[in-house]
Write a protein that holds these residues in place. Sequence first.
Motif, PDB file in Angstrom:
ATOM      1  N   CYS A  40      41.854  44.744  48.285  1.00 28.98           N
ATOM      2  CA  CYS A  40      40.550  44.088  48.277  1.00 28.98           C
ATOM      3  C   CYS A  40      40.753  42.588  48.263  1.00 28.98           C
ATOM      4  O   CYS A  40      41.678  42.091  47.608  1.00 28.98           O
ATOM      5  CB  CYS A  40      39.763  44.521  47.033  1.00 28.98           C
ATOM      6  SG  CYS A  40      38.131  43.758  46.918  1.00 28.98           S
ATOM      7  N   ASP A  82      38.641  40.498  46.999  1.00 29.88           N
ATOM      8  CA  ASP A  82      38.001  39.935  45.806  1.00 29.88           C
ATOM      9  C   ASP A  82      38.862  40.209  44.568  1.00 29.88           C
ATOM     10  O   ASP A  82      39.702  41.104  44.567  1.00 29.88           O
ATOM     11  CB  ASP A  82      36.614  40.562  45.607  1.00 29.88           C
ATOM     12  CG  ASP A  82      35.686  40.261  46.759  1.00 29.88           C
ATOM     13  OD1 ASP A  82      35.253  39.108  46.875  1.00 29.88           O
ATOM     14  OD2 ASP A  82      35.425  41.164  47.570  1.00 29.88           O
ATOM     15  N   TYR A  83      38.592  39.421  43.527  1.00 28.63           N
ATOM     16  CA  TYR A  83      39.302  39.596  42.258  1.00 28.63           C
ATOM     17  C   TYR A  83      38.265  39.580  41.130  1.00 28.63           C
ATOM     18  O   TYR A  83      38.076  38.562  40.465  1.00 28.63           O
ATOM     19  CB  TYR A  83      40.309  38.465  42.050  1.00 28.63           C
ATOM     20  CG  TYR A  83      41.462  38.455  43.027  1.00 28.63           C
ATOM     21  CD1 TYR A  83      42.709  38.990  42.685  1.00 28.63           C
ATOM     22  CD2 TYR A  83      41.301  37.928  44.311  1.00 28.63           C
ATOM     23  CE1 TYR A  83      43.760  38.984  43.590  1.00 28.63           C
ATOM     24  CE2 TYR A  83      42.348  37.918  45.223  1.00 28.63           C
ATOM     25  CZ  TYR A  83      43.570  38.445  44.857  1.00 28.63           C
ATOM     26  OH  TYR A  83      44.619  38.444  45.767  1.00 28.63           O
ATOM     27  N   CYS A  84      37.545  40.674  40.952  1.00 18.62           N
ATOM     28  CA  CYS A  84      36.540  40.716  39.886  1.00 18.62           C
ATOM     29  C   CYS A  84      37.253  40.859  38.544  1.00 18.62           C
ATOM     30  O   CYS A  84      38.242  41.604  38.431  1.00 18.62           O
ATOM     31  CB  CYS A  84      35.591  41.889  40.120  1.00 18.62           C
ATOM     32  SG  CYS A  84      34.688  41.749  41.684  1.00 18.62           S
ATOM     33  N   TYR A 123      36.755  42.383  35.928  1.00 22.92           N
ATOM     34  CA  TYR A 123      36.715  43.657  35.193  1.00 22.92           C
ATOM     35  C   TYR A 123      37.371  44.791  35.953  1.00 22.92           C
ATOM     36  O   TYR A 123      37.325  45.937  35.532  1.00 22.92           O
ATOM     37  CB  TYR A 123      35.252  44.029  34.899  1.00 22.92           C
ATOM     38  CG  TYR A 123      34.357  43.812  36.099  1.00 22.92           C
ATOM     39  CD1 TYR A 123      34.346  44.708  37.152  1.00 22.92           C
ATOM     40  CD2 TYR A 123      33.582  42.670  36.204  1.00 22.92           C
ATOM     41  CE1 TYR A 123      33.581  44.473  38.274  1.00 22.92           C
ATOM     42  CE2 TYR A 123      32.792  42.431  37.323  1.00 22.92           C
ATOM     43  CZ  TYR A 123      32.802  43.340  38.355  1.00 22.92           C
ATOM     44  OH  TYR A 123      32.049  43.104  39.469  1.00 22.92           O
ATOM     45  N   CYS A 124      37.971  44.492  37.119  1.00 23.98           N
ATOM     46  CA  CYS A 124      38.367  45.562  38.039  1.00 23.98           C
ATOM     47  C   CYS A 124      39.796  46.032  37.786  1.00 23.98           C
ATOM     48  O   CYS A 124      40.729  45.230  37.769  1.00 23.98           O
ATOM     49  CB  CYS A 124      38.237  45.081  39.484  1.00 23.98           C
ATOM     50  SG  CYS A 124      38.593  46.377  40.686  1.00 23.98           S
ATOM     51  N   PHE A 153      40.685  48.731  39.788  1.00 27.06           N
ATOM     52  CA  PHE A 153      40.869  49.500  41.018  1.00 27.06           C
ATOM     53  C   PHE A 153      41.703  48.737  42.036  1.00 27.06           C
ATOM     54  O   PHE A 153      42.613  49.289  42.658  1.00 27.06           O
ATOM     55  CB  PHE A 153      39.486  49.827  41.591  1.00 27.06           C
ATOM     56  CG  PHE A 153      39.501  50.540  42.918  1.00 27.06           C
ATOM     57  CD1 PHE A 153      39.843  51.880  43.007  1.00 27.06           C
ATOM     58  CD2 PHE A 153      39.141  49.871  44.091  1.00 27.06           C
ATOM     59  CE1 PHE A 153      39.837  52.532  44.231  1.00 27.06           C
ATOM     60  CE2 PHE A 153      39.128  50.521  45.312  1.00 27.06           C
ATOM     61  CZ  PHE A 153      39.475  51.856  45.380  1.00 27.06           C
ATOM     62  N   ARG A 154      41.423  47.462  42.197  1.00 24.93           N
ATOM     63  CA  ARG A 154      41.990  46.699  43.295  1.00 24.93           C
ATOM     64  C   ARG A 154      43.497  46.476  43.128  1.00 24.93           C
ATOM     65  O   ARG A 154      44.031  46.428  42.034  1.00 24.93           O
ATOM     66  CB  ARG A 154      41.282  45.346  43.437  1.00 24.93           C
ATOM     67  CG  ARG A 154      41.683  44.326  42.365  1.00 24.93           C
ATOM     68  CD  ARG A 154      41.299  42.896  42.717  1.00 24.93           C
ATOM     69  NE  ARG A 154      41.655  42.483  44.056  1.00 24.93           N
ATOM     70  CZ  ARG A 154      42.901  42.207  44.448  1.00 24.93           C
ATOM     71  NH1 ARG A 154      43.910  42.291  43.589  1.00 24.93           N
ATOM     72  NH2 ARG A 154      43.139  41.833  45.684  1.00 24.93           N
ATOM     73  N   GLY A 184      38.045  48.648  48.694  1.00 28.23           N
ATOM     74  CA  GLY A 184      37.954  47.216  48.514  1.00 28.23           C
ATOM     75  C   GLY A 184      37.211  46.573  49.678  1.00 28.23           C
ATOM     76  O   GLY A 184      37.041  47.167  50.749  1.00 28.23           O
ATOM     77  N   LYS A 190      30.655  38.858  45.926  1.00 30.43           N
ATOM     78  CA  LYS A 190      29.732  39.152  44.823  1.00 30.43           C
ATOM     79  C   LYS A 190      28.621  38.107  44.698  1.00 30.43           C
ATOM     80  O   LYS A 190      27.961  38.021  43.667  1.00 30.43           O
ATOM     81  CB  LYS A 190      30.521  39.275  43.505  1.00 30.43           C
ATOM     82  CG  LYS A 190      31.451  40.490  43.463  1.00 30.43           C
ATOM     83  CD  LYS A 190      30.691  41.800  43.531  1.00 30.43           C
ATOM     84  CE  LYS A 190      31.558  43.032  43.712  1.00 30.43           C
ATOM     85  NZ  LYS A 190      32.152  43.556  42.528  1.00 30.43           N
TER      86      LYS A 190
HETATM   87  S1  SF4 Z   1      37.329  46.598  44.453  1.00 27.74           S
HETATM   88 FE1  SF4 Z   1      35.187  45.960  44.054  1.00 27.74          FE
HETATM   89  S2  SF4 Z   1      35.120  45.515  41.857  1.00 27.74           S
HETATM   90 FE2  SF4 Z   1      37.301  45.575  42.472  1.00 27.74          FE
HETATM   91  S3  SF4 Z   1      37.834  43.441  42.953  1.00 27.74           S
HETATM   92 FE3  SF4 Z   1      37.201  44.402  44.866  1.00 27.74          FE
HETATM   93  S4  SF4 Z   1      34.988  43.958  45.061  1.00 27.74           S
HETATM   94 FE4  SF4 Z   1      35.590  43.576  42.900  1.00 27.74          FE
END
Ligand code: SF4
Length: 392
Positions: free
Chosen positions: A70, A72-74, A76-77, A79-80, A116, A203
């Motif tokens: 992914c 992005d670097y949220c 709270y994640c 998963f990525r 992602g 986001k």
């Molecule tokens: S997988 Fe979703 S929640 Fe996780 S970093 Fe990427 S956009 Fe954010």
Amino acid sequence: MWTRQHPPSSYADELRAGMPLSRDGACQLIRCAEQDLPALLSAATQARQRFKPGVITYSRKVFIPLTNLCRDYCGYCTFRRNPGQPGALTMTPDQVLEVARAGEKMGCTEALFSLGDKPELAFPEMRETLRQLGYKSTLHYLEAMCELVLRETTLLPHPNPGLLSAEWIARLARVSPSMGLMLETTNASLLTAGAAHDNAPDKVPAKRLRTIEEAGKQNVPFTTGLLIGIGETLEDRVDALLAIRELHRRFGHIQEVIIQNFRAKPEIPMRDCPEPTQGEMLRTIAVARLLMPDVNIQAPPNLSAPYYDELLDAGINDWGGISPLTPDFINPEKPWPHLEQLKLRTEAKGYALRQRLPVYPEFVPAITTTSGVLSERVKAAIDSDGYARRPA
Ligand code: SF4
């Protein structure tokens, strides 16, 4: 002060008259005192009973994490991944079909594609993977895998790929009866340094609202919701719910609003942030129900275990996707409850548990009145009420 039986008189009047709850009312209710909580929950439960009496639904699904790369670097994640990191994975078509077929044998009716957002824009490795697979982008690959599952199994795809253009909503709508994008929040200050979304270009709330709006223009049954406890205020929660309500008022396409609670984990940047309390969950769900009395409201049971059945008291009418096969890849440390347990605890509260498809019964006609393989698959999967043909 309001009594245990009645919300504060001005809001009780609004609700009794069938008027939509105002922002002021919602902001007061979401921060109500402990002694006022039972009355709020009672009003929410009554609203849910008027909407869908006696029935709580869930979707029996397999989780297909098509890629966990992914851009992005949220904060709270869990998963990525970046390419090369332990656990980084882009599934092959064979792996996708293997999971879908295993789910089919276990009575699943949904293939939830989670992935992602646009990893190929950040990582040459993903561009190379896509080239080897024969696709121009992650979304092209997702579209092909949705079509594969649709044609080769009885499962119905529900993709969650992040921001989508009008063109991509139209393309994915041809191979899936519904899709989703969590709004999460309307608070754009969470994009600033040190906040949950400070390195998450996808986001931006206005962009996410645009995707949901575009789905509305195309009449696509759409799932969205809030992620609470990521740095937003209580008023922000109300504003996010109001933004969703407004889109639903304009287009009528919001099939489900999820209220998801942030859970801290040792490996995330937000590991030391406080989690929302159960009381916050109950208040947020109840306010969502009162703001949108005719919309399906969902909360995931595994993120409120062991007391998840209390969420029924706040007005939810759905448990979301539950898998008898695959873990919750977004919250892998929080296993889904066993379906038999979920059934027993739902029935103990006085409700029947029914299995639905990824598309809710009231949105099924939007699909079955069209022609083509998607419509045929949905027709084959529903019972006379629009729920999944299989027993719960
Ligand atoms: S997988 Fe979703 S929640 Fe996780 S970093 Fe990427 S956009 Fe954010």
